[in-house]
Design an enzyme around this catalytic site. Structure first.
Site, short mmCIF file in Angstrom:
data_model
loop_
_atom_site.label_atom_id
_atom_site.label_comp_id
_atom_site.label_asym_id
_atom_site.label_seq_id
_atom_site.Cartn_x
_atom_site.Cartn_y
_atom_site.Cartn_z
CE1 TYR A 52 59.70 38.11 7.27
CE2 TYR A 52 59.05 36.80 9.16
CZ TYR A 52 59.61 36.89 7.89
OH TYR A 52 60.06 35.77 7.28
CD GLU A 54 56.75 39.72 4.10
OE1 GLU A 54 55.55 39.90 4.40
OE2 GLU A 54 57.21 38.61 3.81
CG ASP A 200 78.93 43.80 -9.27
OD1 ASP A 200 79.30 44.31 -8.19
OD2 ASP A 200 78.67 42.59 -9.39
CB THR A 239 78.77 43.14 -1.55
OG1 THR A 239 80.10 43.37 -2.02
CG2 THR A 239 78.11 42.04 -2.36
CE LYS A 242 82.93 40.86 -2.67
NZ LYS A 242 81.48 40.92 -2.91
NE ARG A 248 79.83 37.99 4.49
CZ ARG A 248 80.73 37.31 3.79
NH1 ARG A 248 80.38 36.80 2.63
NH2 ARG A 248 81.94 37.18 4.23
N1 DSN Z 1 82.87 35.82 -3.64
C1 DSN Z 1 83.20 37.18 -3.96
C2 DSN Z 1 84.68 37.36 -4.12
O1 DSN Z 1 85.41 36.70 -3.40
O2 DSN Z 1 85.10 38.17 -4.92
C3 DSN Z 1 82.46 37.70 -5.12
O3 DSN Z 1 81.14 37.74 -4.82
#
Ligand code: DSN
Length: 436
Positions: A52, A54, A200, A239, A242, A248
Site C-alpha cells: 500500500y 497512498e 484524450d 490509457t 492500447k 491496464r
Molecule cells: N473501451 C475503449 C475502446 O474500446 O475504445 C475505450 O475506453
C-alpha cells in the site's frame, strides 16, 4: 506456465488456459486491444502487488515505501522522456484506468454544472467526453460536437459552437475516429474562447510515441515570440494498454506552469498538475497499484526502443492496406479510409447490422466490436457498423501482405453461410503468427 495456479485453483487455471487458446486461435481486430510482452506480464504479477502506498513519492502515509517511490518516479521520468516533455510538464501515473483519469481532470479543473465540449459518443467520442449515461454527462453541462455526414471533424463548426457556448473545457480525442486529429486547430479554438484544452490520446498514444500521429503536447517547429514551442494541450490523458501496448492503466500529463484557483484553500492558487494530483489521491482513489505502475514503466521503456517506432509505423501501414483491400471488396468505410490504426465499416449496404456482423465474424475466429457510425439511426446495442484496427495483428508480426488475406477473410465470413473453410484459413494464419 501457471504451475502454482494449476495446483491451488485448477478451475481458474483452466479458464486462463482457455483464454490463452482463444487469443492464440483468433484474429483480434479490436483497435483498443493489444498483446503485452512477457516482461509487462511479470511486472503486473510481481510482489509490488502486496504494497500500500497512498500518497506520492516521498510523501506517503505508510512505511516501507522506498521501492514504491523509486518505481513511481522511474515511471514518471520515462513517461516524460518518451513524449519528449520538459520541466513545465508533470505526469500522474496513479489513475487506475482511462475513465478515472478523465474524471480526475474534470474534478480538478471544473465545478459541477460547468460547460464542457466533447465529441458525441455516436460520432466516436468516449463515454467520459460527456455521454448522458456517464458521470460527465450527469454532473456537467455538455455541449457535444459531431463529425460531418462523411465522418470528418469540422473545425469551423467546432469553433462556432465554442464561441456560442463558451465552454470551460474542450476535450479533443476519440475512440472511433479514423483520421488525424488537428490539435493545433483545437488549441487555437480553446485559446480564443478561454477554455482548457484536454486531449484524450488513449487510442493513439503509441502512434504519437512512434511519430505516426502529430503530438498533442506542442506544435513542433511553431515557436512563440519568446522562443518557446507553441503549447497545445493543457492536459493530456491516455490509457497505457492500447497502441502503447502496456498493462491496464493511465497517465495524466499536465502543465505545472498554469495556475488555477485552489479548491481547498480560499484565495490561493495551485498549478493544474497539483490540482490533478489531489483529484486522483485523495479525491478519487486510495492506494495506487504499484505493480501496475511498474508494468507501465516497463512498457514505456519498450516504447523508447527503435523497434517500437517501426511498430507504430507498421500499425498505420497495415491499417491503410486493410482499408484499401476492404474498399476493393466493396466495403463502405466511414470517411473513406483511415490515417491511424482503426477504421469503421458502414454495413448499411450489406443487409447486416453491426451485431450480426460481429457475431458471424466471431464464429469464424475474427474478433471485432460493433460500433455506431456517424449519425446512426440504430441503437448502440445493435448499430449499423463495426470498428476494426491493426495494433494486435501488427504485434503478431503481420504486414501489408497479410492485411490482404485478412480483408478477404472478413469478406468471405460475411458473405458465406458455410464457414468451415474460412475458419481453417483463419486458424492457419494464427498459427503462422503466434501471440507468444
Ligand atoms: N473501451 C475503449 C475502446 O474500446 O475504445 C475505450 O475506453
Amino acid at each position: 506456465m501457471n504451475i502454482y495456479l494449476k495446483k491451488s485453483d485448477p478451475h481458474i487455471a483452466k479458464l486462463v488456459a482457455a483464454e490463452t487458446k482463444r487469443q492464440s486461435e483468433t484474429l483480434d481486430l479490436i483497435p483498443s486491444e493489444n498483446i503485452v510482452s512477457d516482461a509487462v506480464l511479470e511486472a503486473v504479477g510481481s510482489v509490488l502487488i502486496n504494497k500500500y502506498s497512498e500518497g506520492y513519492p516521498r510523501k506517503r502515509y505508510y512505511a516501507g515505501n522506498g521501492v514504491a517511490d523509486d518505481v513511481e518516479m522511474l515511471c514518471q521520468e520515462r513517461a516524460k522522456k518518451l513524449f519528449e516533455l520538459g520541466d513545465e510538464w508533470s505526469v500522474n501515473v496513479q489513475a487506475l484506468s482511462g475513465s478515472p483519469a478523465n474524471m480526475a481532470v474534470y474534478f480538478a479543473l471544473l465545478k459541477p454544472g460547468d460547460t464542457v465540449m466533447g465529441m458525441a459518443l455516436s460520432s466516436g467520442g468516449h463515454l467520459t467526453h460527456g455521454s448522458p449515461v456517464n458521470f460527465s454527462g450527469k454532473l456537467f453541462r455538455i455541449v457535444s460536437y459531431d463529425v460531418t455526414a462523411k465522418g470528418f471533424l469540422d473545425y469551423d463548426q467546432i469553433r462556432k459552437i465554442a464561441r456560442k457556448e463558451k465552454p470551460k473545457m474542450i476535450i479533443a480525442g476519440a475512440t472511433a475516429y479514423p483520421r488525424i486529429i488537428d490539435f493545433e486547430k483545437f488549441a487555437d479554438i480553446a485559446r480564443e474562447v478561454g477554455a482548457f484544452l484536454i486531449v484524450d490520446m488513449a487510442h493513439i498514444a503509441g502512434l504519437v510515441a512512434s511519430g505516426s500521429h502529430p503530438s498533442p503536447f506542442s506544435a513542433k517547429g511553431a515557436r512563440l515570440r519568446n522562443g518557446q514551442e507553441q503549447v497545445l494541450a493543457d492536459v493530456v490523458t491516455t490509457t497505457t494498454h492500447k497502441t502503447l501496448r502496456g498493462p491496464r492503466g493511465a497517465l495524466i500529463f499536465s502543465r505545472n506552469d498554469r495556475m488555477i484557483m485552489s479548491k481547498n484553500k480560499a484565495g490561493a492558487k495551485v498549478s493544474i498538475s497539483r490540482a490533478i494530483d489531489s483529484a486522483v489521491f485523495p479525491g478519487l482513489q486510495g492506494g495506487p497499484h504499484d505493480n501496475q505502475t511498474a508494468a507501465i514503466a516497463v512498457c514505456l521503456s519498450e516504447a523508447m526502443k527503435p523497434t517500437f517506432k517501426t511498430y507504430g509505423k507498421q500499425i498505420v501501414k497495415n491499417a491503410k492496406a486493410l482499408a484499401q483491400h476492404l474498399r476493393k471488396l466493396r466495403f463502405k468505410l466511414v470517411s473513406g479510409g483511415t490515417d491511424n490504426h482503426l477504421m469503421l465499416i458502414d454495413l448499411t449496404n450489406m443487409g447486416l447490422t453491426g451485431k450480426q456482423a460481429q457475431d458471424k465474424l466471431e464464429q469464424a475466429g475474427i474478433i471485432v466490436n460493433r460500433n455506431t457510425i456517424p449519425h446512426d439511426t440504430r441503437s448502440p446495442f445493435d448499430p449499423s457498423g463495426i470498428r476494426i484496427g491493426t495494433p494486435s495483428l501488427t504485434t503478431r508480426g503481420m504486414k501489408e501482405k497479410e492485411m490482404k488475406i485478412v480483408a478477404q477473410l472478413i469478406y468471405e465470413t460475411l458473405a458465406k453461410s458455410n464457414l468451415s473453410g474460412t475458419r481453417k484459413s483463419i486458424g492457419a494464419l494464427c498459427r503462422k503468427f503466434p501471440i507468444v
